[in-house]
Design a protein around this motif. Structure first.
Motif, PDB file in Angstrom:
ATOM      1  N   ILE A  17      33.826  48.839  19.514  1.00  0.00           N
ATOM      2  CA  ILE A  17      34.545  49.728  20.032  1.00  0.00           C
ATOM      3  C   ILE A  17      34.613  49.680  21.744  1.00  0.00           C
ATOM      4  O   ILE A  17      33.675  49.514  22.277  1.00  0.00           O
ATOM      5  N   PRO A  18      35.991  49.834  22.248  1.00  0.00           N
ATOM      6  CA  PRO A  18      35.932  49.714  23.557  1.00  0.00           C
ATOM      7  C   PRO A  18      35.186  51.070  24.372  1.00  0.00           C
ATOM      8  O   PRO A  18      35.631  51.976  24.086  1.00  0.00           O
ATOM      9  N   MET A  19      34.536  50.512  25.444  1.00  0.00           N
ATOM     10  CA  MET A  19      33.883  51.624  26.116  1.00  0.00           C
ATOM     11  C   MET A  19      34.074  51.324  27.630  1.00  0.00           C
ATOM     12  O   MET A  19      34.209  50.196  28.227  1.00  0.00           O
ATOM     13  N   GLU A  20      34.309  52.413  28.475  1.00  0.00           N
ATOM     14  CA  GLU A  20      34.398  52.496  29.678  1.00  0.00           C
ATOM     15  C   GLU A  20      32.710  52.103  30.424  1.00  0.00           C
ATOM     16  O   GLU A  20      31.908  52.255  29.670  1.00  0.00           O
ATOM     17  N   VAL A  21      32.831  51.303  31.375  1.00  0.00           N
ATOM     18  CA  VAL A  21      31.640  50.898  31.883  1.00  0.00           C
ATOM     19  C   VAL A  21      31.475  51.614  33.305  1.00  0.00           C
ATOM     20  O   VAL A  21      32.352  51.658  34.301  1.00  0.00           O
ATOM     21  N   LEU A  22      30.178  52.155  33.433  1.00  0.00           N
ATOM     22  CA  LEU A  22      30.111  52.883  34.816  1.00  0.00           C
ATOM     23  C   LEU A  22      29.907  52.124  35.905  1.00  0.00           C
ATOM     24  O   LEU A  22      29.387  50.922  35.541  1.00  0.00           O
ATOM     25  N   PRO A  23      30.113  52.285  37.108  1.00  0.00           N
ATOM     26  CA  PRO A  23      30.008  51.395  38.041  1.00  0.00           C
ATOM     27  C   PRO A  23      28.759  50.563  38.312  1.00  0.00           C
ATOM     28  O   PRO A  23      28.667  49.583  38.504  1.00  0.00           O
ATOM     29  N   LEU A  24      27.650  51.563  38.247  1.00  0.00           N
ATOM     30  CA  LEU A  24      26.317  51.143  38.532  1.00  0.00           C
ATOM     31  C   LEU A  24      26.042  49.951  37.270  1.00  0.00           C
ATOM     32  O   LEU A  24      25.375  49.082  37.741  1.00  0.00           O
ATOM     33  N   LYS A  25      26.232  50.470  36.227  1.00  0.00           N
ATOM     34  CA  LYS A  25      25.995  49.576  35.036  1.00  0.00           C
ATOM     35  C   LYS A  25      26.922  48.368  35.162  1.00  0.00           C
ATOM     36  O   LYS A  25      26.489  46.966  35.049  1.00  0.00           O
ATOM     37  N   GLY A  26      28.090  48.366  35.596  1.00  0.00           N
ATOM     38  CA  GLY A  26      29.058  47.324  35.702  1.00  0.00           C
ATOM     39  C   GLY A  26      28.441  46.318  36.874  1.00  0.00           C
ATOM     40  O   GLY A  26      28.469  44.927  36.810  1.00  0.00           O
ATOM     41  N   ASN A  27      27.995  46.882  37.943  1.00  0.00           N
ATOM     42  CA  ASN A  27      27.405  45.932  38.814  1.00  0.00           C
ATOM     43  C   ASN A  27      26.093  45.193  38.267  1.00  0.00           C
ATOM     44  O   ASN A  27      25.929  44.058  38.567  1.00  0.00           O
ATOM     45  N   THR A  28      25.282  45.883  37.539  1.00  0.00           N
ATOM     46  CA  THR A  28      23.953  45.211  37.072  1.00  0.00           C
ATOM     47  C   THR A  28      24.533  44.112  36.247  1.00  0.00           C
ATOM     48  O   THR A  28      24.039  42.800  36.228  1.00  0.00           O
ATOM     49  N   ILE A  29      25.588  44.473  35.215  1.00  0.00           N
ATOM     50  CA  ILE A  29      26.040  43.373  34.506  1.00  0.00           C
ATOM     51  C   ILE A  29      26.577  42.109  35.409  1.00  0.00           C
ATOM     52  O   ILE A  29      26.441  40.914  34.652  1.00  0.00           O
ATOM     53  N   SER A  30      27.483  42.368  36.225  1.00  0.00           N
ATOM     54  CA  SER A  30      27.776  41.567  36.907  1.00  0.00           C
ATOM     55  C   SER A  30      26.981  40.415  37.781  1.00  0.00           C
ATOM     56  O   SER A  30      26.818  39.118  37.790  1.00  0.00           O
ATOM     57  N   LEU A  31      25.841  41.115  38.190  1.00  0.00           N
ATOM     58  CA  LEU A  31      24.775  40.162  38.724  1.00  0.00           C
ATOM     59  C   LEU A  31      24.049  39.463  37.876  1.00  0.00           C
ATOM     60  O   LEU A  31      23.666  38.282  37.974  1.00  0.00           O
ATOM     61  N   ARG A  32      23.826  40.093  36.559  1.00  0.00           N
ATOM     62  CA  ARG A  32      23.272  39.116  35.758  1.00  0.00           C
ATOM     63  C   ARG A  32      24.067  37.931  35.179  1.00  0.00           C
ATOM     64  O   ARG A  32      23.732  36.750  35.044  1.00  0.00           O
ATOM     65  N   TRP A  33      25.615  38.211  35.174  1.00  0.00           N
ATOM     66  CA  TRP A  33      26.254  37.167  34.761  1.00  0.00           C
ATOM     67  C   TRP A  33      26.198  35.826  35.692  1.00  0.00           C
ATOM     68  O   TRP A  33      26.141  34.740  35.302  1.00  0.00           O
TER      69      TRP A  33
END
Length: 156
Positions: free
Chosen positions: A87-103
């Motif tokens: 299921i597609p979900m919107e990603v909150l900016p703070l969570k998105g930042n954390t994901i991008s840092l991890r990647w």
């Protein structure tokens, strides 16, 4: 009855640039509580990034690199009536930042043969130019979310 929600704690700022995003990145790069080593690696990578881009404000360059990698949508597995749907979900900016840092950290770690700060600087520079494996991963994530848009009504 459920208890109240825990309050969000503010991310610690880093010592050199007094920036929360860099402070979070230091925490993500850190292994086994060795924060001094993580700071040395991140600050070294930022110095290399500053030389590569030729930009004066390395914090803005770093923020732009992270923003280029940040996913806006992701897919989450949900089990409905015996079948599992993405299921597609919107990603909150703070969570998105954390994901991008991890990647970025993970792709830098997967490279071989160079010191970590150089690998990290290479990843950040590629992200700044909107290319590289982290940006490719973001695009794949967005494609997956787009392809599963039909199941968006199952979101709750």
């Amino acid at each position: 009855m459920r208890r109240r929600r825990a309050n969000k704690r503010a991310a610690p700022s880093d010592a050199k640039y007094n920036d929360q995003l860099i402070g979070t990145f230091i925490g993500i790069v850190m292994i086994e509580g060795k924060k001094t080593l993580a700071e040395r690696i991140v600050y070294g990578a930022l110095d290399i990034l500053k030389k590569k881009t030729g930009e004066e404000d390395v914090v803005k360059t770093f923020a732009k690199a992270i923003d280029n990698v940040r996913p806006r949508q992701m897919v989450k597995s949900r089990r409905v009536g015996g079948s599992t749907y993405q299921i597609p979900m919107e990603v909150l900016p703070l969570k998105g930042n954390t994901i991008s840092l991890r990647w970025i950290r993970d792709f830098a770690r997967s490279k071989k043969g160079k010191p970590m700060e150089i690998k990290l600087a290479d990843e950040l520079f590629a992200a700044f130019k909107n290319e590289g494996p982290a940006v490719k991963k973001r695009d794949e994530t967005h494609k997956m979310a787009e392809a599963n848009q039909a199941f968006a009504h199952l979101r709750w």
